[in-house]
Design a protein around this motif. Structure first.
Motif, PDB file in Angstrom:
ATOM      1  N   GLY A 166      -2.956 -18.107  71.532  1.00 23.27           N
ATOM      2  CA  GLY A 166      -3.365 -18.061  70.136  1.00 23.27           C
ATOM      3  C   GLY A 166      -2.800 -19.191  69.306  1.00 23.27           C
ATOM      4  N   VAL A 167      -1.525 -19.468  69.482  1.00 26.12           N
ATOM      5  CA  VAL A 167      -0.888 -20.525  68.688  1.00 26.12           C
ATOM      6  C   VAL A 167      -1.417 -21.901  69.086  1.00 26.12           C
ATOM      7  CG1 VAL A 167       1.292 -21.660  68.144  1.00 26.12           C
ATOM      8  CG2 VAL A 167       1.189 -19.176  68.281  1.00 26.12           C
ATOM      9  N   PHE A 168      -1.579 -22.133  70.382  1.00 20.47           N
ATOM     10  CA  PHE A 168      -1.989 -23.457  70.842  1.00 20.47           C
ATOM     11  C   PHE A 168      -3.439 -23.769  70.522  1.00 20.47           C
ATOM     12  CE2 PHE A 168       0.979 -25.401  74.254  1.00 20.47           C
ATOM     13  CZ  PHE A 168       1.970 -25.490  73.303  1.00 20.47           C
ATOM     14  N   CYS A 169      -4.335 -22.774  70.520  1.00 19.00           N
ATOM     15  CA  CYS A 169      -5.721 -23.079  70.179  1.00 19.00           C
ATOM     16  C   CYS A 169      -5.827 -23.542  68.731  1.00 19.00           C
ATOM     17  CB  CYS A 169      -6.637 -21.887  70.461  1.00 19.00           C
ATOM     18  SG  CYS A 169      -6.481 -20.481  69.350  1.00 19.00           S
ATOM     19  N   VAL A 170      -5.005 -22.953  67.863  1.00 19.14           N
ATOM     20  CA  VAL A 170      -4.984 -23.366  66.457  1.00 19.14           C
ATOM     21  C   VAL A 170      -4.302 -24.720  66.299  1.00 19.14           C
ATOM     22  CG1 VAL A 170      -4.026 -22.819  64.185  1.00 19.14           C
ATOM     23  CG2 VAL A 170      -5.095 -21.029  65.561  1.00 19.14           C
ATOM     24  N   SER A 203      -9.909 -21.352  67.744  1.00 20.18           N
ATOM     25  CA  SER A 203     -10.164 -22.740  67.374  1.00 20.18           C
ATOM     26  C   SER A 203     -11.459 -22.871  66.572  1.00 20.18           C
ATOM     27  CB  SER A 203     -10.228 -23.618  68.627  1.00 20.18           C
ATOM     28  OG  SER A 203     -11.195 -23.135  69.545  1.00 20.18           O
ATOM     29  N   GLY A 204     -12.454 -22.012  66.879  1.00 23.56           N
ATOM     30  CA  GLY A 204     -13.693 -22.041  66.101  1.00 23.56           C
ATOM     31  C   GLY A 204     -13.466 -21.627  64.662  1.00 23.56           C
ATOM     32  N   LEU A 205     -12.617 -20.627  64.459  1.00 26.97           N
ATOM     33  CA  LEU A 205     -12.310 -20.191  63.100  1.00 26.97           C
ATOM     34  C   LEU A 205     -11.586 -21.286  62.332  1.00 26.97           C
ATOM     35  CD1 LEU A 205     -12.263 -18.073  60.914  1.00 26.97           C
ATOM     36  CD2 LEU A 205     -10.244 -17.046  61.985  1.00 26.97           C
ATOM     37  N   ALA A 219      -2.518 -19.181  60.458  1.00 20.67           N
ATOM     38  CA  ALA A 219      -1.774 -18.126  61.149  1.00 20.67           C
ATOM     39  C   ALA A 219      -2.682 -16.944  61.472  1.00 20.67           C
ATOM     40  CB  ALA A 219      -0.595 -17.672  60.293  1.00 20.67           C
ATOM     41  N   LEU A 220      -3.599 -16.620  60.558  1.00 24.45           N
ATOM     42  CA  LEU A 220      -4.533 -15.520  60.808  1.00 24.45           C
ATOM     43  C   LEU A 220      -5.484 -15.855  61.956  1.00 24.45           C
ATOM     44  CD1 LEU A 220      -5.399 -14.421  57.145  1.00 24.45           C
ATOM     45  CD2 LEU A 220      -3.962 -13.219  58.812  1.00 24.45           C
ATOM     46  N   ALA A 221      -5.883 -17.131  62.043  1.00 21.29           N
ATOM     47  CA  ALA A 221      -6.743 -17.543  63.153  1.00 21.29           C
ATOM     48  C   ALA A 221      -6.024 -17.400  64.483  1.00 21.29           C
ATOM     49  CB  ALA A 221      -7.201 -18.995  62.944  1.00 21.29           C
ATOM     50  N   ALA A 222      -4.749 -17.789  64.509  1.00 18.35           N
ATOM     51  CA  ALA A 222      -3.951 -17.633  65.733  1.00 18.35           C
ATOM     52  C   ALA A 222      -3.793 -16.159  66.075  1.00 18.35           C
ATOM     53  CB  ALA A 222      -2.579 -18.287  65.551  1.00 18.35           C
ATOM     54  N   LEU A 223      -3.524 -15.332  65.055  1.00 19.45           N
ATOM     55  CA  LEU A 223      -3.357 -13.898  65.281  1.00 19.45           C
ATOM     56  C   LEU A 223      -4.640 -13.280  65.831  1.00 19.45           C
ATOM     57  CD1 LEU A 223      -1.652 -11.327  65.000  1.00 19.45           C
ATOM     58  CD2 LEU A 223      -2.475 -11.135  62.635  1.00 19.45           C
ATOM     59  N   LEU A 224      -5.786 -13.725  65.326  1.00 15.69           N
ATOM     60  CA  LEU A 224      -7.061 -13.209  65.812  1.00 15.69           C
ATOM     61  C   LEU A 224      -7.244 -13.513  67.294  1.00 15.69           C
ATOM     62  CD1 LEU A 224      -9.834 -11.914  65.326  1.00 15.69           C
ATOM     63  CD2 LEU A 224     -10.680 -14.185  64.649  1.00 15.69           C
ATOM     64  N   ALA A 225      -6.921 -14.734  67.694  1.00 14.28           N
ATOM     65  CA  ALA A 225      -7.045 -15.103  69.106  1.00 14.28           C
ATOM     66  C   ALA A 225      -6.112 -14.265  69.980  1.00 14.28           C
ATOM     67  CB  ALA A 225      -6.746 -16.597  69.286  1.00 14.28           C
TER      68      ALA A 225
END
Length: 211
Positions: free
Chosen positions: A103-107, A164-166, A182-188
């Protein structure tokens, strides 16, 4: 500039530490010695970022210019070597930390690609590659089929693409902030953990096994 460089570095270090823990824990499960633990931790933590930096032309890669990027997996290796769960519980820890790193790395990967002027679609692809590259290299070195390719594995690339799309959508709409990142990472992370819990898998080609 899409995001503050300090925020980018913090995201990278969180992802590096999480992935290093997953690599070191897998090495323990495979009964590797201390050298194997360190190697697997370093490769898992830095593999995806190295690929990303080479593609966007950020050379030399930060893994070789920022000391904390290289030493963080060493710290994770020491933590795992001297303190790790009982063997029967290690696989759950590997998957949990792998989900956090994913999650963290995709963001972080998408943000860095956008910072270097990449098209949002390219940033999505590089964000996903950053997230799955280290884990794929880890599995190969450990003698396993990468989760990305294993037909019996829960979805792996999809959560990275979602995160990453978000990020790309947030950047295009001008709503990308440290909080929304951070929310995008959390979603992943949540999508990956739900996939693990419920056994979500990508569909197979019908009749493919009979060819």
């Amino acid at each position: 500039m899409i995001l503050n460089p300090l925020v980018q570095q913090v995201l990278d270090l969180i992802g590096i530490f999480a992935f290093a823990l997953s690599g070191a824990l897998l090495a323990v499960r495979k009964r590797f010695d201390v050298v194997g633990i360190v190697v697997l931790a370093e490769v898992t933590a830095l593999g995806g970022g190295l690929f990303r930096d080479l593609v966007i032309g950020a050379v030399p890669p930060e893994a070789f210019t920022t000391t904390s990027y290289f030493t963080t997996p060493l710290v994770a290796s020491v933590v795992v070597f001297f303190w790790h769960p009982r063997l029967t519980r290690i696989r759950r820890f590997v998957l949990f930390f792998d989900a956090i790193g994913l999650g963290v790395f995709c963001v972080a990967g998408s943000l860095k690609a956008l910072n270097h002027g990449m098209h949002p679609l390219a940033a999505v692809a590089l964000g996903a590659a950053t997230a799955i590259g280290g884990g794929a290299a880890r599995d190969l070195l450990a003698g396993d089929v990468p989760a990305l390719l294993h037909p019996e594995s829960e979805i792996y690339a999809v959560p990275a693409l979602v995160g990453s799309g978000l990020v790309a959508v947030l950047a295009v709409t001008g709503t990308l902030t440290p909080i929304t990142s951070a929310l995008a990472a959390l979603l992943a992370v949540v999508v990956r953990l739900l996939a693990l819990h419920y056994g979500w898998r990508a569909p197979l080609a019908r009749g493919g096994g009979s060819l």
